[in-house]
Design a protein around this motif. Structure first.
Motif, PDB file in Angstrom:
ATOM      1  N   LEU A  93       0.825  -1.207   0.000  1.00  0.00           N
ATOM      2  CA  LEU A  93       0.000   0.000   0.000  1.00  0.00           C
ATOM      3  C   LEU A  93       0.863   1.262   0.000  1.00  0.00           C
ATOM      4  CD1 LEU A  93      -2.801  -1.100   2.484  1.00  0.00           C
ATOM      5  CD2 LEU A  93      -3.048  -0.696   0.033  1.00  0.00           C
ATOM      6  N   ALA A  94       1.983   1.216   0.697  1.00  0.00           N
ATOM      7  CA  ALA A  94       2.896   2.372   0.692  1.00  0.00           C
ATOM      8  C   ALA A  94       3.475   2.593  -0.705  1.00  0.00           C
ATOM      9  CB  ALA A  94       4.020   2.151   1.706  1.00  0.00           C
ATOM     10  N   LEU A  95       3.884   1.506  -1.365  1.00  0.00           N
ATOM     11  CA  LEU A  95       4.416   1.613  -2.726  1.00  0.00           C
ATOM     12  C   LEU A  95       3.344   2.110  -3.697  1.00  0.00           C
ATOM     13  CD1 LEU A  95       6.527  -1.673  -2.844  1.00  0.00           C
ATOM     14  CD2 LEU A  95       7.425   0.663  -3.033  1.00  0.00           C
ATOM     15  N   LEU A  96       2.135   1.643  -3.507  1.00  0.00           N
ATOM     16  CA  LEU A  96       1.038   2.069  -4.368  1.00  0.00           C
ATOM     17  C   LEU A  96       0.851   3.583  -4.283  1.00  0.00           C
ATOM     18  CD1 LEU A  96      -1.416   1.512  -6.168  1.00  0.00           C
ATOM     19  CD2 LEU A  96      -2.706   0.912  -4.125  1.00  0.00           C
ATOM     20  N   ASN A  97       0.858   4.124  -3.073  1.00  0.00           N
ATOM     21  CA  ASN A  97       0.694   5.567  -2.914  1.00  0.00           C
ATOM     22  C   ASN A  97       1.897   6.347  -3.430  1.00  0.00           C
ATOM     23  OD1 ASN A  97      -1.808   5.180  -1.838  1.00  0.00           O
ATOM     24  ND2 ASN A  97      -1.332   5.961   0.203  1.00  0.00           N
ATOM     25  N   LEU A  98       3.085   5.789  -3.270  1.00  0.00           N
ATOM     26  CA  LEU A  98       4.281   6.447  -3.790  1.00  0.00           C
ATOM     27  C   LEU A  98       4.244   6.564  -5.309  1.00  0.00           C
ATOM     28  CD1 LEU A  98       7.117   4.858  -1.606  1.00  0.00           C
ATOM     29  CD2 LEU A  98       6.698   7.307  -1.862  1.00  0.00           C
ATOM     30  N   ALA A  99       3.620   5.593  -5.948  1.00  0.00           N
ATOM     31  CA  ALA A  99       3.602   5.547  -7.417  1.00  0.00           C
ATOM     32  C   ALA A  99       2.548   6.458  -8.038  1.00  0.00           C
ATOM     33  CB  ALA A  99       3.370   4.112  -7.884  1.00  0.00           C
ATOM     34  N   VAL A 100       1.522   6.806  -7.289  1.00  0.00           N
ATOM     35  CA  VAL A 100       0.415   7.589  -7.849  1.00  0.00           C
ATOM     36  C   VAL A 100       0.916   8.945  -8.352  1.00  0.00           C
ATOM     37  CG1 VAL A 100      -1.743   8.768  -7.293  1.00  0.00           C
ATOM     38  CG2 VAL A 100      -1.333   6.453  -6.443  1.00  0.00           C
ATOM     39  N   LYS A 101       0.691   9.217  -9.608  1.00  0.00           N
ATOM     40  CA  LYS A 101       1.041  10.506 -10.230  1.00  0.00           C
ATOM     41  C   LYS A 101       2.525  10.851 -10.095  1.00  0.00           C
ATOM     42  CE  LYS A 101      -3.587  12.461  -9.579  1.00  0.00           C
ATOM     43  NZ  LYS A 101      -4.384  13.563  -8.995  1.00  0.00           N
ATOM     44  N   ASP A 102       3.359   9.837  -9.984  1.00  0.00           N
ATOM     45  CA  ASP A 102       4.799  10.082  -9.895  1.00  0.00           C
ATOM     46  C   ASP A 102       5.518   9.104 -10.821  1.00  0.00           C
ATOM     47  OD1 ASP A 102       7.621   9.983  -8.959  1.00  0.00           O
ATOM     48  OD2 ASP A 102       6.893  11.363  -7.417  1.00  0.00           O
ATOM     49  N   GLU A 103       5.859   9.581 -11.999  1.00  0.00           N
ATOM     50  CA  GLU A 103       6.477   8.735 -13.023  1.00  0.00           C
ATOM     51  C   GLU A 103       7.816   8.164 -12.544  1.00  0.00           C
ATOM     52  OE1 GLU A 103       6.905   7.019 -16.944  1.00  0.00           O
ATOM     53  OE2 GLU A 103       5.212   7.742 -15.744  1.00  0.00           O
ATOM     54  N   THR A 104       8.618   8.979 -11.867  1.00  0.00           N
ATOM     55  CA  THR A 104       9.930   8.513 -11.400  1.00  0.00           C
ATOM     56  C   THR A 104       9.797   7.364 -10.411  1.00  0.00           C
ATOM     57  OG1 THR A 104      10.843  10.741 -11.692  1.00  0.00           O
ATOM     58  CG2 THR A 104      12.087   9.215 -10.307  1.00  0.00           C
ATOM     59  N   ASN A 105       8.865   7.492  -9.468  1.00  0.00           N
ATOM     60  CA  ASN A 105       8.648   6.418  -8.495  1.00  0.00           C
ATOM     61  C   ASN A 105       8.105   5.158  -9.166  1.00  0.00           C
ATOM     62  OD1 ASN A 105       9.597   7.894  -6.366  1.00  0.00           O
ATOM     63  ND2 ASN A 105       7.589   8.416  -5.518  1.00  0.00           N
ATOM     64  N   LYS A 106       7.228   5.308 -10.145  1.00  0.00           N
ATOM     65  CA  LYS A 106       6.714   4.143 -10.875  1.00  0.00           C
ATOM     66  C   LYS A 106       7.866   3.332 -11.459  1.00  0.00           C
ATOM     67  CE  LYS A 106       2.151   5.806 -12.497  1.00  0.00           C
ATOM     68  NZ  LYS A 106       2.046   7.115 -11.844  1.00  0.00           N
ATOM     69  N   ILE A 107       8.764   4.024 -12.131  1.00  0.00           N
ATOM     70  CA  ILE A 107       9.894   3.350 -12.780  1.00  0.00           C
ATOM     71  C   ILE A 107      10.832   2.758 -11.732  1.00  0.00           C
ATOM     72  CG2 ILE A 107      11.924   3.714 -14.245  1.00  0.00           C
ATOM     73  CD1 ILE A 107      10.282   5.922 -15.676  1.00  0.00           C
ATOM     74  N   SER A 108      11.083   3.496 -10.654  1.00  0.00           N
ATOM     75  CA  SER A 108      11.981   3.024  -9.593  1.00  0.00           C
ATOM     76  C   SER A 108      11.455   1.754  -8.935  1.00  0.00           C
ATOM     77  CB  SER A 108      12.168   4.114  -8.534  1.00  0.00           C
ATOM     78  OG  SER A 108      12.786   5.248  -9.082  1.00  0.00           O
ATOM     79  N   ILE A 109      10.158   1.696  -8.719  1.00  0.00           N
ATOM     80  CA  ILE A 109       9.547   0.524  -8.073  1.00  0.00           C
ATOM     81  C   ILE A 109       9.762  -0.730  -8.925  1.00  0.00           C
ATOM     82  CG2 ILE A 109       7.325  -0.518  -7.428  1.00  0.00           C
ATOM     83  CD1 ILE A 109       6.474   2.362  -6.578  1.00  0.00           C
ATOM     84  N   VAL A 110       9.574  -0.595 -10.222  1.00  0.00           N
ATOM     85  CA  VAL A 110       9.782  -1.740 -11.117  1.00  0.00           C
ATOM     86  C   VAL A 110      11.262  -2.107 -11.182  1.00  0.00           C
ATOM     87  CG1 VAL A 110       9.650  -2.502 -13.528  1.00  0.00           C
ATOM     88  CG2 VAL A 110       7.704  -1.330 -12.478  1.00  0.00           C
ATOM     89  N   LYS A 111      12.136  -1.107 -11.292  1.00  0.00           N
ATOM     90  CA  LYS A 111      13.578  -1.367 -11.351  1.00  0.00           C
ATOM     91  C   LYS A 111      14.098  -2.009 -10.068  1.00  0.00           C
ATOM     92  CE  LYS A 111      15.090   2.031 -14.780  1.00  0.00           C
ATOM     93  NZ  LYS A 111      15.926   3.246 -15.027  1.00  0.00           N
ATOM     94  N   ALA A 112      13.438  -1.726  -8.957  1.00  0.00           N
ATOM     95  CA  ALA A 112      13.863  -2.293  -7.672  1.00  0.00           C
ATOM     96  C   ALA A 112      13.454  -3.752  -7.513  1.00  0.00           C
ATOM     97  CB  ALA A 112      13.286  -1.468  -6.528  1.00  0.00           C
ATOM     98  N   GLY A 113      12.688  -4.273  -8.479  1.00  0.00           N
ATOM     99  CA  GLY A 113      12.329  -5.688  -8.454  1.00  0.00           C
ATOM    100  C   GLY A 113      11.000  -6.009  -7.808  1.00  0.00           C
ATOM    101  N   ALA A 114      10.094  -5.039  -7.756  1.00  0.00           N
ATOM    102  CA  ALA A 114       8.807  -5.259  -7.073  1.00  0.00           C
ATOM    103  C   ALA A 114       7.879  -6.204  -7.840  1.00  0.00           C
ATOM    104  CB  ALA A 114       8.102  -3.928  -6.852  1.00  0.00           C
TER     105      ALA A 114
END
Length: 389
Positions: A93-114
């Motif tokens: 849920l924390a990652l989900l909120n971090l990703a909302v409307k934030d392109e950089t966080n979206k990409i970082s989450i995937v690159k981090a292996g989520a």
């Protein structure tokens, strides 16, 4: 962690020395505290931090940027525990909120292996965790950079399975995620192979036609009917074409554009095969209304489809004066060129009236509000009822 420890320590010190009447920490202090706790070796503190990150990023774009360094430790949290673990849910849920409307966080989450963990949650017996994972993929799939990665890691068949058998909210999120992913050509091929149209149509039948859900369903259908397998699946599904036509009549402007686009693609691929099934479901009033009230693209597509529905394989002289075929022919002959919208509205009213007199079941159900009196109601009154549907 890139955030300077001294800054965090200073913020926390300032927070604890503030007036007793102000018990809530400043945003900067709260962010620093969450970043420190998420690095802790104590799992209970990590969970506390994840919950705080979720709270801070729920509505604040600034906090999403400030908490970007929490992505990696949160992804690590996804890899511990079982399906029922609090840490998985809290981190997701924390990652989900971090990703909302934030392109950089979206990409970082995937690159981090989520993705590996998120995909495993899609197969969980815990329906809540499955729902959160679907919502996370919906958010992550909004990034153009993430679309090919998500498609290549096996998420698409699992999303289609959730669309078939998941709980209601998970189904909605799944179809929206699939719609996002379908804009990448390789993903569209994968989606097509999973035979998703029966499940998409099922969701489309039950949802309100003016919603975003209906829009995404129709967008996905429009893409899929560009392939023969998609066309066969839609026309083989009971009520499939009718569900699309209902969106054409009652959906948002964007939904109606997708709906008429899907029908046009069908008819252009094989007019002889698909023309009659489309006419049989009562498409004409909605198409005529769209020529007046749709987006520029919708208007053009609606007029093109009407032309295809007009053309017949037999001489025009064989038509009876009041057949649906003849009405379409007369309409098209008048709307070619720079027609007045008032004329199109008048033709719509006449179309509804004659269709009712012919007792075409689907047209009759959708035109009852527009039934003329024996003395003929004014065209403007009739059009007003149709337009407000």
């Amino acid at each position: 962690m890139n955030y300077p420890p001294s800054s965090c320590s200073s913020a926390l010190t300032h927070s604890t020395s503030s007036s007793n009447t102000d018990t809530s920490p400043s945003p900067s202090a709260a962010v620093c505290r969450a970043l420190l706790l998420i690095q802790s070796d104590d799992l209970s503190l990590k969970i506390e931090a994840a919950k705080e990150i979720r709270r801070l990023t729920k509505t604040s774009q600034r906090c999403r940027r400030q908490l970007a360094d929490a992505v990696k430790p949160l992804v690590c949290m996804l890899r511990v525990g079982d399906d029922d673990s609090v840490e998985n849910e809290s981190a997701l849920l924390a990652l989900l909120n971090l990703a909302v409307k934030d392109e950089t966080n979206k990409i970082s989450i995937v690159k981090a292996g989520a993705l590996e963990s998120i995909i495993s949650f899609l197969q969980s017996q815990n329906s809540i965790l499955q729902e959160y994972a679907t919502a996370a993929l919906l958010t992550l799939s909004a990034s153009t950079n993430n679309k090919p990665v998500i498609g290549a890691c096996g998420a698409i068949p699992l999303l289609v399975e959730i669309l078939r058998n998941g709980i209601t909210q998970a189904k909605v999120d799944a179809v929206m995620a699939l719609s996002n992913l379908s804009t990448h050509s390789d993903n569209l091929d994968i989606i097509l192979k999973t035979n998703p149209i029966p499940s998409i149509v099922s969701l489309l039948k039950t949802c309100k036609k003016s919603t975003k859900t209906a829009e995404k369903c129709c967008a996905l259908i429009e893409s899929l009917v560009g392939f023969d397998e998609g066309r066969i699946a839609l026309t083989s599904e009971e009520g499939g074409i009718l569900a699309v036509i209902e969106v054409l009549e009652n959906g948002s402007l964007q939904s109606r554009e997708h709906a008429v686009g899907a029908l046009l693609t069908l008819c252009q691929s094989d007019r002889c095969k698909y023309r009659e099934p489309i006419l049989r479901e009562g498409v004409i009033p909605g198409l005529l209304e769209l020529t007046v009230q749709g987006t520029p693209k919708s208007q053009l597509k609606a007029q093109t489809l009407l032309r295809l529905l007009r053309d017949t394989p037999y001489p025009r002289s064989e038509l009876q004066p009041d057949t649906l075929e003849n009405i379409v022919c007369n309409i098209i002959s008048q709307i070619d060129g720079d027609e007045q919208s008032g004329k199109a509205k008048k033709m719509l009213a006449e179309m509804v009236q004659v269709s009712m007199e012919q007792s075409l079941r689907h047209l009759q159900q959708r035109a009852l509000v527009c039934t003329p009196t024996p003395n003929d109601l004014p065209i403007s009154s009739c059009t007003s009822e149709v337009s407000s549907k």
